[in-house]
Design an enzyme around this catalytic site. Structure first.
Site, PDB file in Angstrom:
ATOM      1  CE  LYS A  53      -3.696  -2.576   2.055  1.00 59.21           C
ATOM      2  NZ  LYS A  53      -4.356  -3.127   3.226  1.00 59.21           N
ATOM      3  CD  GLN A  97      -3.491  -4.722   6.500  1.00 55.39           C
ATOM      4  OE1 GLN A  97      -3.354  -3.772   5.757  1.00 55.39           O
ATOM      5  NE2 GLN A  97      -4.092  -5.840   6.110  1.00 55.39           N
ATOM      6  CG  ASP A 120      -9.885  -1.140   4.251  1.00 55.12           C
ATOM      7  OD1 ASP A 120      -9.497  -1.415   3.103  1.00 55.12           O
ATOM      8  OD2 ASP A 120      -9.303  -1.500   5.293  1.00 55.12           O
TER       9      ASP A 120
END
Ligand code: NAD
Length: 284
Positions: A53, A97, A120
């Protein structure tokens, strides 16, 4: 023989488009999109994802900030971190995460993210708004699948779409996205009776079960579009999808390989979401 959908190439195209739009956004409005990634503990897979990322952020010209914490960080500490990122004007996207260590309530952490910064697409606000098609951000992997279908001009409208797997991050949101595009949807799971009978009906078959090569050739209709989301590591270390590629490829009209299919699209769509977040937040 099926057309192989090249996710790596499409992801690169998408990233290039994001980079061009980022240059424009900076030039015209003085905004540089910023993504913060919060990583807890030392799970090797999570570290690899976070590295990917960060690299993608650099490629497209975003500001990227990585915040790492040891596995014993407290829930309150994480809530405070997210709270300060919510208020941070340089940060437009926040990604925590997952998975988080067991003593931390992941739902609580995800729900503390400002939905406009939830790149997300996991916040209940964005998940709920998916029902009406008005969320700020949609979950990256299913969004990447739609993008792949679109870029290969696979029409979705009126098609029989079967998804194997009903997880909250892939199967369920993808079902809503395909429904919004006028497909007829069936979602299968471990308790589906006679799975091959259902998968053989699919014009578009998406395998997202996390079971190596479970979709065999005789489970696929001639001419079906087959999308393989699975990432399974064989004992040899080789990556395997959920689709038995060699058996299915001769029957399918389009197929995604593993690796190089859906996988690269996830991070590319994260870049798209972060770019959108930057426009969204600055417009307030
Ligand atoms: P999950 O374990 O949360 O969900 C799996 C789903 O598949 C469940 O709903 C389960 O009922 C169903 N399932 C499992 N075995 C089945 C069977 N034999 N028959 C029918 N249904 C079955 O998994 P997930 O997080 O959705 O991930 C699925 C796969 O996709 C994994 O291999 C994961 O690594 C991969 N994945 C890839 C990406 C990417 O970026 N390409 C992103 C997310 C997940």
């Amino acid at each position: 023989m099926a057309v192989r959908i090249d996710g790596k190439a499409v992801a690169e195209t998408v990233r290039n488009e994001v980079r061009d739009k980022t240059v424009l956004l900076d030039r015209e409005r003085g905004i540089r999109p910023g993504l913060a990634v919060v990583l807890v503990g030392d799970d090797p897979a999570s570290r690899i994802y976070v590295r990917g990322k960060k690299k993608a952020c650099e490629q497209v010209g975003f500001l990227s900030r990585e915040l790492t914490f040891s596995a014993d960080v407290s829930e309150q500490e994480l809530l405070d971190v997210v709270g300060s990122l919510n208020r941070d004007g340089d940060i437009h996207g926040i990604l925590v995460q997952l998975p988080l260590p067991g003593h931390i309530n992941s739902d609580l952490i995800v729900e503390s993210i400002d939905p406009r910064k939830d790149v997300d697409g996991f916040h209940p606000y964005n998940v709920g708004k998916l029902f009406s098609g008005t969320s700020y951000h949609m979950s990256c992997t299913p969004r990447g699948i739609i993008e792949l279908l679109d870029r290969y001009q696979v029409s979705i409208e009126g098609k029989e779409a079967v998804i194997v797997g009903r997880s909250a991050i892939v199967g369920k949101p993808l079902a809503l996205m395909l429904l919004a595009r006028h497909a007829t949807i069936t979602v299968c799971h471990t308790r589906t009776r006679d799975l091959p009978e259902v998968t053989r009906r699919a014009d578009i078959l998406v395998a997202a079960a996390g079971r190596p090569e479970m979709i065999r050739g005789d489970m696929v209709k001639e001419g079906a579009v087959v999308i393989d989301v699975g990432i399974n590591r064989a004992e040899s270390g080789k990556l395997l999808g959920d689709v038995a590629f060699a058996e299915v490829e001769p029957r399918a009209s389009y197929i995604t390989p593993v690796p190089g299919g859906v996988g690269p699209m996830t991070i590319a769509m994260l870049m798209v979401n972060t770019l959108n977040a930057a426009s969204l937040i600055e417009e307030r």
